[in-house]
Scaffold this motif. Structure first.
Motif, PDB file in Angstrom:
ATOM      1  N   ALA A  47       0.835  -1.216   0.000  1.00 35.33           N
ATOM      2  CA  ALA A  47       0.000   0.000   0.000  1.00 35.33           C
ATOM      3  C   ALA A  47       0.864   1.258   0.000  1.00 35.33           C
ATOM      4  O   ALA A  47       0.528   2.247  -0.650  1.00 35.33           O
ATOM      5  CB  ALA A  47      -0.928  -0.016   1.210  1.00 35.33           C
ATOM      6  N   GLU A  77       2.092   1.938  -3.336  1.00 37.90           N
ATOM      7  CA  GLU A  77       0.986   2.432  -4.156  1.00 37.90           C
ATOM      8  C   GLU A  77       0.751   3.919  -3.908  1.00 37.90           C
ATOM      9  O   GLU A  77       0.526   4.678  -4.842  1.00 37.90           O
ATOM     10  CB  GLU A  77      -0.284   1.635  -3.831  1.00 37.90           C
ATOM     11  CG  GLU A  77      -1.493   2.014  -4.672  1.00 37.90           C
ATOM     12  CD  GLU A  77      -1.447   1.433  -6.069  1.00 37.90           C
ATOM     13  OE1 GLU A  77      -0.615   0.522  -6.292  1.00 37.90           O
ATOM     14  OE2 GLU A  77      -2.219   1.880  -6.932  1.00 37.90           O
ATOM     15  N   THR A  78       0.816   4.304  -2.644  1.00 40.63           N
ATOM     16  CA  THR A  78       0.594   5.718  -2.343  1.00 40.63           C
ATOM     17  C   THR A  78       1.734   6.580  -2.863  1.00 40.63           C
ATOM     18  O   THR A  78       1.507   7.685  -3.352  1.00 40.63           O
ATOM     19  CB  THR A  78       0.461   5.939  -0.826  1.00 40.63           C
ATOM     20  OG1 THR A  78       1.657   5.503  -0.175  1.00 40.63           O
ATOM     21  CG2 THR A  78      -0.723   5.185  -0.271  1.00 40.63           C
ATOM     22  N   ASN A 107       1.374   7.039  -6.553  1.00 44.48           N
ATOM     23  CA  ASN A 107       0.295   7.936  -6.953  1.00 44.48           C
ATOM     24  C   ASN A 107       0.347   9.282  -6.256  1.00 44.48           C
ATOM     25  O   ASN A 107      -0.544  10.102  -6.442  1.00 44.48           O
ATOM     26  CB  ASN A 107      -1.054   7.267  -6.686  1.00 44.48           C
ATOM     27  CG  ASN A 107      -1.289   6.103  -7.620  1.00 44.48           C
ATOM     28  OD1 ASN A 107      -1.694   6.278  -8.757  1.00 44.48           O
ATOM     29  ND2 ASN A 107      -0.988   4.904  -7.158  1.00 44.48           N
ATOM     30  N   VAL A 119       0.002  10.508  -2.993  1.00 47.15           N
ATOM     31  CA  VAL A 119      -1.014  11.005  -2.072  1.00 47.15           C
ATOM     32  C   VAL A 119      -0.344  11.629  -0.863  1.00 47.15           C
ATOM     33  O   VAL A 119       0.869  11.516  -0.670  1.00 47.15           O
ATOM     34  CB  VAL A 119      -1.930   9.882  -1.591  1.00 47.15           C
ATOM     35  CG1 VAL A 119      -2.636   9.274  -2.772  1.00 47.15           C
ATOM     36  CG2 VAL A 119      -1.152   8.856  -0.823  1.00 47.15           C
ATOM     37  N   ALA A 120      -1.130  12.273  -0.057  1.00 42.27           N
ATOM     38  CA  ALA A 120      -0.685  12.890   1.205  1.00 42.27           C
ATOM     39  C   ALA A 120       0.431  13.882   0.991  1.00 42.27           C
ATOM     40  O   ALA A 120       1.383  13.924   1.741  1.00 42.27           O
ATOM     41  CB  ALA A 120      -0.231  11.804   2.195  1.00 42.27           C
TER      42      ALA A 120
END
Lengths: 793, 185
Positions: free
Chosen positions: B174, B177-178, B181, B183-184
């Motif tokens: 995960a 994956e983040t 992409n 995120v955060a």
């Protein structure tokens, strides 16, 4: 710290006063030996003089001066001492004596200097500058600031030294510089005190008392440049995801105790090594044993993958963070009757992640079990709360049974009863799974059209029922509000590849009424279709042997057949161009029935062969299934085979009596034959305990025949399955079998790599007409007639 | 099952971090129930120390970033608080000094001598002895002696054949994956 110990700092401050009098003009005067006017602050003047003097020296001897100013300020003292020794009273002379070279005549501006005594009165600097105090007042200059530089004159020594007035012990010997400058040697004292001031517009400014202050700048004090760093980490950005709460399940029953035959069938549920060790008495083994925690052999882990159309990070992480299916299903949370096969795990995982799915596994691979388990997981994961499963009416009991077997904790409500009761069932809240047949679906959703119930998941079993996209069933299914759409069928293409378009439209992956071409269908299949064949995944499944029994018709049959065929063709020919496919179809059916048995005498070559086989099967304790297209044939055989006590399962058997029939066939060893119609028994039933299948006559579609055969040849089958296909020689059956064989090859090709185009898998009109040599009268002769072949796509 | 019972169910927190080349450290915390079913997930954006931090922290940089900056942030952020935090990074074990729940460090695979009827290794009969949870062995913080009894009491709810290493794979996957992409940020 005083400036005496820090001459560099003091001098730098003085030199930095802009617009002050300590500028080169005064310096030049001092240099020329002109005594400044008494009203000038002699202290400031002396300070300026010292500064400029040192600066000039620095220009001439930069290296030496630099050393004097910075590191060794006391180096000034010897110069002062040597020059001032005869006149120790004033420091000015001593300093002036040290002034080097630079003769007055060499001063470029010397000619412009004038005697101040010649200045007209109106330009008297005192009168012109109201700020300046009168000369009498200036004669007594104000005390010098504490930080001012002083030159200490020792009463015992002739050499003056620069010292700090604040320093203890120095106060007695100190003498302030600005007391009075020594008057030059001149006969006219008055003239001597007249300064020569260059006539300029700013002369009045020259009379202004310069305000000079000194500041102590410690070399190693608090002003030293430093860099400070303290540990600091900014706020860390985070991203969070909360998982939805799952469906509350009733507690499941614990697994049964595994049988003792470790390594046999129950090996998959056998005790673990630790459990076996625990069974041993403590004395049987050493108190401590070596337990290896070395990496365990890799276990199969079926992880959920985000669907290809999952874009948001929340959706992708939802799937990525789910535990492997093996963990879910290992009895920790969800109890399964037995371990699914690896390909079934993959199917479950695939279904779980799909919004739109067509599970097209070959018959017998467990589509029902995979679907139920995927539903179970979705409910547990909180992804769905309300599911509608639609299937053909005969399969309702089958689904109920499978639900009980694979997910007994799931409450399933079957839609049935009168209209009012059904309406209540459709709208009943809190029911996770509704089970309905296609007929009720189409009927009730017209009733509920104003406010149709909504579902998180709609599943169509035997989804080929909506292959005609304009049918009422298809329209109703597509109109049901839903979030996910799954279709289940072992034969997604029964007739033509474009039938897939209807399924895709239901799955909402193509626009309404769209007609994707073959390339588009193949692309859609990669995303939305999962199809496995037994050859691919069930290598352990017992083999299936197909026997095609070519039988000579009995004499009476043959006579009846030839008569019917001849008369039928004559009648068709008489119809001329008005002939239709219905006319041909009627003839085909009549001939096929004769190949089963002769209607008058009841003779049947197939029956004779069947009886022989059944004798052997019954004697060996085996069980057989027989399929026929006609209930009339089944009824005929029931009488002829009465000694085998056959069971009947076809459309005229009430639904409530069908399940007991199947149970009797399974449980009663003396009931060795079950006779079924293709329409009723070919789909959805699990008859894997039967080792023999008879196709008494042939169906038009090879997919339906395969469905029928796979009632027996499926998961759970322990023995080989022998399939006997009866084909009457020199009859229409032989021709039909040839066409079906070709179609079966095409069927496999289309569902395999899909390189076939618009091909009809059942007999189309052209093929049906082609079974006969049809001719129409044409004048005195005849001509062959047939419908045109279907256009290529 | 009542809401109270559900709330009281034993929850595990699987906390780990990875270093992504050129992006820095990123950490994730997965809260699961006792069967490994996910309840909540929190992760950080990539945290890249600057040059000053690299110089001044030296070899302790990684453990500081992971053990204090990332781990503490995640624990503070997570809404569903775990009863036990498990980690595969030794640096995070020190997190125990900053949180109220026990922290267990996943012992590397090795051959050990074990008592068949006990969950405690006989070769280390002290409070520092590893503790078996599921199929794996975990080491607790030596300074918090009460943790052992607490964990032993609750870990009985975890199936014995549970693979406690597997959830870390999920977290790592995960995290990547983040990062992929973005995120955060």
């Amino acid at each position: 710290m005083s400036t005496s110990s820090n001459p560099a700092g003091t001098l730098a401050t003085s030199a930095g006063v802009p617009g002050s009098l300590n500028q080169p003009n005064l310096d030049s005067k001092a240099h020329d030996g002109v005594i400044p006017a008494p009203h000038f602050d002699s202290l400031q003047f002396a300070r300026q003089f010292v500064q400029e003097h040192l600066s000039t020296a620095a220009c001439d001897r930069p290296q030496a001066q630099s050393e004097e100013l910075t590191s060794e300020p006391t180096e000034i003292v010897p110069e002062l001492e040597s020059s001032v020794a005869p006149e120790p009273a004033t420091a000015e002379l001593a300093i002036h004596a040290t002034e080097p070279e630079a003769p007055p005549s060499e001063t470029p501006a010397a000619a412009e200097w004038v005697d101040v005594g010649n200045i007209p009165e109106e330009v008297n600097v005192f009168d012109a500058n109201p700020i300046l105090p009168p000369p009498a007042q200036i004669a007594n200059p104000e005390p010098v600031a504490e930080t001012s530089t002083e030159i200490a004159v020792s009463p015992t020594a002739s050499s003056p030294t620069i010292s700090d007035p604040a320093e203890p012990g120095n106060s007695v010997a100190k003498k302030s510089i600005p007391t009075r400058t020594k008057p030059p040697k001149s006969s006219d004292p008055e003239a001597e005190f007249k300064p020569q001031i260059h006539i300029a517009g700013f002369n009045s400014a020259l009379n202004r008392t310069p305000q000079v202050q000194t500041t102590s700048v410690p070399l190693f004090g608090k002003n030293l440049a430093t860099t400070k760093w303290t540990p600091f980490w900014g706020k860390v950005a985070t991203f969070g995801l909360t998982f939805p709460e799952g469906f509350e399940f009733l507690p499941t029953k614990p697994l049964k105790e595994p049988k003792a035959d470790v390594g046999g069938e129950s090996a998959g549920l056998g005790p673990t090594k630790e459990e076996l060790l625990a069974l041993l008495a403590p004395g049987d083994i050493a108190a401590a044993v070596v337990v290896s925690t070395e990496p365990l052999p890799p276990e199969k882990k079926t992880r959920l993958k985000p669907p290809h159309d999952a874009v948001s990070m929340e959706d992708r992480l939802f799937y990525l963070l789910q535990p492997p299916l093996e963990t879910w299903l290992k009895g920790q949370e969800l109890i399964m009757p037995f371990e699914p096969f690896p390909y079934q795990y993959e199917g479950i995982a695939w279904l779980f992640a799909q919004q739109a799915a067509l599970l097209a596994d070959e018959m017998g691979l467990g589509k029902t079990m995979q679907t139920i388990t995927a539903m179970r997981l979705l409910l547990r994961a909180g992804q769905v709360n309300r599911i509608l499963l639609v299937c053909p009416k005969p399969l309702i009991p089958n689904w109920q049974r499978e639900f009980k077997s694979w997910a007994e904790e799931l409450p399933v409500v079957t839609i049935e009863g009168d209209a009012a009761h059904r309406k209540m069932q459709w709208t009943m809240p809190g029911v996770p799974i509704l089970l309905a047949n296609y007929e009720i679906l189409t009927r009730d959703f017209e009733m509920l059209a104003d406010d149709p119930p909504r579902f998180d998941l709609l599943i169509l079993d035997e989804a080929q029922r909506i292959k005609n996209r304009t049918s009422r069933t298809a329209l109703t299914a597509r109109a049901i509000p839903r979030k996910r759409s799954w279709a289940l069928t072992g034969t997604p293409i029964e007739n033509r590849p474009e039938e897939m378009a209807s399924l895709y439209e239901f799955m909402e992956v193509i626009p309404q009424a769209a007609n994707p071409d073959l390339r588009q269908l193949q692309k859609l299949s990669k995303s939305y279709v999962l199809r496995r064949t037994k050859d691919l995944v069930m290598k352990d499944l017992p083999p299936r042997f197909d026997r095609e029994e070519y039988l000579e018709l009995a004499p009476a049959q043959k006579a009846a057949y030839e008569t019917a065929e001849k008369e039928g063709i004559i009648q068709l020919n008489d119809l001329g161009d008005s002939i239709s496919i219905q006319h041909v179809f009627e003839l085909v059916l009549r001939l096929k029935q004769i190949t089963n048995f002769e209607p008058v005498t009841g003779e049947s070559a197939k029956l004779d062969r069947l009886e022989a086989d059944m004798e052997e099967i019954a004697a060996s304790g085996g069980k057989a299934i027989l399929f026929s297209q006609w209930t009339k044939t089944i009824d005929y055989l029931e009488n002829k085979l009465a000694r085998f006590d056959p069971l009947i399962y076809h459309g005229r058997i009430p639904v409530k009596k069908r399940e007991p029939v199947l149970k009797e066939f399974k449980d009663n060893p003396s009931r060795s034959l079950l006779m079924m119609s293709y329409a009723t028994g070919a789909v959805g039933l699990n008859l894997q305990f039967a080792g023999y299948v008879f196709l008494f006559d042939r169906w038009w579609n090879p997919a339906v025949e395969d469905q029928a055969i796979n009632r027996a040849h499926r998961i759970g089958q322990k023995t080989q399955v022998i399939v006997t296909k009866f084909i009457s020689k020199d009859t229409i059956e032989e021709r039909i079998d040839k066409v079906l064989a070709e179609k079966r090859e095409l069927f496999a090709a289309v569902l395999g790599d899909g390189d076939n185009t618009n091909v009809s898998l059942s007999l189309n009109a052209s093929e049906i007409f082609g079974l006969f040599d049809l001719k129409a009268r044409h004048g005195k002769g005849t001509r062959s007639i047939a419908p045109p072949p279907p256009p290529p796509s | 099952m009542s809401a109270t019972e559900k709330k009281d169910q034993f929850r595990l927190g699987f906390l780990t971090a990875v270093e992504v080349p050129e992006q820095g450290y990123v950490g994730g915390l997965l809260i699961t129930n006792r069967h490994g079913r996910p309840l909540e997930f929190q992760c950080t954006a990539p945290l890249k120390p600057n040059r000053t931090q690299e110089i001044l922290y030296g070899t302790t940089l990684g453990s500081y970033v992971v053990g204090e900056v990332i781990a503490r942030t995640l624990i503070e952020k997570v809404g569903v608080k775990p009863h036990l935090i498990l980690t595969e990074l030794a640096e995070i074990l020190e997190l125990r000094n900053h949180v109220s729940m026990p922290v267990g460090f996943l012992e590397p695979d090795r051959v050990i001598v074990a008592e068949t009827t006990s969950n405690t290794l006989t070769e280390q009969p002290t409070t520092e002895a590893p503790l078996k949870i599921g199929r794996q062995w975990f080491r607790l913080h030596a300074a918090h002696t009460d943790d052992r009894a607490d964990v032993e009491n609750h870990s009985t709810q975890i199936p014995k054949d549970a693979d406690m290493r597997e959830p870390f794979e999920r977290v790592r996957e995960a995290l990547l994956e983040t990062v992929k992409n973005g995120v955060a940020r």
